[in-house]
Design an enzyme around this catalytic site. Structure first.
Site, PDB file in Angstrom:
ATOM      1  NE  ARG A   1     -43.530  54.646  31.279  1.00  0.00           N
ATOM      2  CZ  ARG A   1     -44.743  54.229  30.866  1.00  0.00           C
ATOM      3  NH1 ARG A   1     -45.022  52.939  30.821  1.00  0.00           N
ATOM      4  NH2 ARG A   1     -45.653  55.108  30.514  1.00  0.00           N
TER       5      ARG A   1
ATOM      6  NE  ARG B   1     -45.505  57.751  27.420  1.00  0.00           N
ATOM      7  CZ  ARG B   1     -46.449  56.815  27.496  1.00  0.00           C
ATOM      8  NH1 ARG B   1     -46.150  55.572  27.201  1.00  0.00           N
ATOM      9  NH2 ARG B   1     -47.674  57.124  27.845  1.00  0.00           N
TER      10      ARG B   1
ATOM     11  NE  ARG C   1     -55.860  54.907  26.832  1.00  0.00           N
ATOM     12  CZ  ARG C   1     -54.617  54.477  26.634  1.00  0.00           C
ATOM     13  NH1 ARG C   1     -54.318  53.701  25.621  1.00  0.00           N
ATOM     14  NH2 ARG C   1     -53.663  54.821  27.480  1.00  0.00           N
TER      15      ARG C   1
ATOM     16  CE  LYS D   1     -52.380  49.332  28.307  1.00  0.00           C
ATOM     17  NZ  LYS D   1     -52.190  50.201  29.481  1.00  0.00           N
TER      18      LYS D   1
ATOM     19  NE  ARG E   1     -50.458  58.459  30.951  1.00  0.00           N
ATOM     20  CZ  ARG E   1     -49.167  58.144  31.153  1.00  0.00           C
ATOM     21  NH1 ARG E   1     -48.340  59.028  31.678  1.00  0.00           N
ATOM     22  NH2 ARG E   1     -48.725  56.960  30.817  1.00  0.00           N
TER      23      ARG E   1
HETATM   24  P1  ADP Z   1     -50.367  54.665  28.805  1.00  0.00           P
HETATM   25  O1  ADP Z   1     -51.149  53.360  28.654  1.00  0.00           O
HETATM   26  O2  ADP Z   1     -49.065  54.466  29.511  1.00  0.00           O
HETATM   27  O3  ADP Z   1     -51.174  55.819  29.339  1.00  0.00           O
HETATM   28  P2  ADP Z   1     -50.257  54.914  25.891  1.00  0.00           P
HETATM   29  O4  ADP Z   1     -48.947  54.942  25.230  1.00  0.00           O
HETATM   30  O5  ADP Z   1     -51.136  53.734  25.675  1.00  0.00           O
HETATM   31  O6  ADP Z   1     -49.936  55.167  27.408  1.00  0.00           O
HETATM   32  O7  ADP Z   1     -51.108  56.230  25.500  1.00  0.00           O
HETATM   33  C1  ADP Z   1     -50.594  57.537  25.645  1.00  0.00           C
HETATM   34  C2  ADP Z   1     -51.700  58.554  25.359  1.00  0.00           C
HETATM   35  O8  ADP Z   1     -52.178  58.393  24.004  1.00  0.00           O
HETATM   36  C3  ADP Z   1     -52.968  58.403  26.208  1.00  0.00           C
HETATM   37  O9  ADP Z   1     -52.860  59.078  27.450  1.00  0.00           O
HETATM   38  C4  ADP Z   1     -54.030  59.044  25.298  1.00  0.00           C
HETATM   39  O10 ADP Z   1     -53.959  60.451  25.306  1.00  0.00           O
HETATM   40  C5  ADP Z   1     -53.583  58.594  23.912  1.00  0.00           C
HETATM   41  N1  ADP Z   1     -54.233  57.319  23.500  1.00  0.00           N
HETATM   42  C6  ADP Z   1     -53.610  56.119  23.269  1.00  0.00           C
HETATM   43  N2  ADP Z   1     -54.490  55.177  22.898  1.00  0.00           N
HETATM   44  C7  ADP Z   1     -55.716  55.787  22.881  1.00  0.00           C
HETATM   45  C8  ADP Z   1     -57.042  55.337  22.603  1.00  0.00           C
HETATM   46  N3  ADP Z   1     -57.305  54.076  22.245  1.00  0.00           N
HETATM   47  N4  ADP Z   1     -58.056  56.239  22.708  1.00  0.00           N
HETATM   48  C9  ADP Z   1     -57.823  57.524  23.060  1.00  0.00           C
HETATM   49  N5  ADP Z   1     -56.604  57.997  23.349  1.00  0.00           N
HETATM   50  C10 ADP Z   1     -55.552  57.156  23.264  1.00  0.00           C
END
Ligand code: ADP
Length: 207
Positions: A124, A152, A90, A15, A163
């Site tokens: 990654r 990360r 989400r 994404k 996740r």
């Molecule tokens: P990825 O899609 O690779 O898991 P992101 O960078 O989108 O990683 O998100 C990293 C973390 O940030 C998630 O695992 C969650 O803990 C938090 N997070 C990000 N966006 C949201 C959201 N919209 N609602 C709740 N938690 C979020």
């Protein structure tokens, strides 16, 4: 009200990479809750301190914190500015809240199977100086930057599995939710980056 496009898909679906490219061609500004949260953690803000434990565990940050973050950012933007959401919404409550904040034009869903995701995420690495994302096997960094690559904190195999289950339990229901609103367009995220990009452009411009 802002017009918006949502990028939906599991962690590691690509994404972030696709958002960057789509933003270049569409002029939409990217709003990535993951990037905003990581910046809050790095700056040790109140939000960052509240969010860090959830992020490190691979769990979702509570909806009220996320909606506060999104509301604050939307308020700083010109209402005519088109938005590309990456990693938001989400949960169903986040999606419902978004319908009152933005006009959702479409939801682009990037589909990738779980085993491919684990392999992608665990390998990654990022160059902190340029933000460029590499992969130990699929996209090795040039030797001049390998020493400074970082991983990360939440890109370990154990956290990736959490996740993914978080995604299947709490985020995957959004596929049906947006499909019933007639907004969903899906692409195969298992292809190479250029092909996924091309398919997203086709999906975006389809009538
Ligand atoms: P990825 O899609 O690779 O898991 P992101 O960078 O989108 O990683 O998100 C990293 C973390 O940030 C998630 O695992 C969650 O803990 C938090 N997070 C990000 N966006 C949201 C959201 N919209 N609602 C709740 N938690 C979020």
């Amino acid at each position: 009200m802002h017009g918006s496009v949502i990028l939906l898909g599991p962690p590691g679906a690509g994404k972030g990479t696709q958002a960057t490219r789509l933003s270049e061609v569409s002029g939409r500004v990217i709003l990535s809750t993951g990037d905003l949260l990581r910046a809050a953690v790095a700056n040790d803000t109140e939000l960052g301190r509240a969010a860090k434990g959830f992020m490190d565990a691979g769990e979702l940050v509570p909806d009220n914190l996320i909606l506060g973050l999104i509301g604050a950012h939307l308020a700083t933007l010109d209402p005519n500015q088109g938005i590309l959401f990456d990693g938001f919404p989400r949960t169903i409550p986040q999606a419902e809240a978004l319908t009152t904040l933005c006009q959702i034009e479409m939801v682009l869903c990037i589909e990738v199977i779980d085993d491919a995701i684990v392999e992608r995420i665990v390998g990654r690495r990022m160059d902190p100086q340029t933000g460029e994302i590499y992969h130990l096997v699929h996209k090795p960094a040039p030797p001049s930057v390998t020493d400074r690559l970082i991983q990360r904190r939440d890109d370990t195999e154990e956290t990736v599995r959490t996740r993914l289950s978080t995604y299947h339990e709490q985020t995957a229901p959004l596929v049906d939710y947006f499909s019933s609103l007639g907004l969903l367009r899906c692409v195969d995220g298992g292809q190479d980056i250029d092909q996924v990009h091309a398919d997203l452009i086709t999906a975006m411009t389809d009538e």
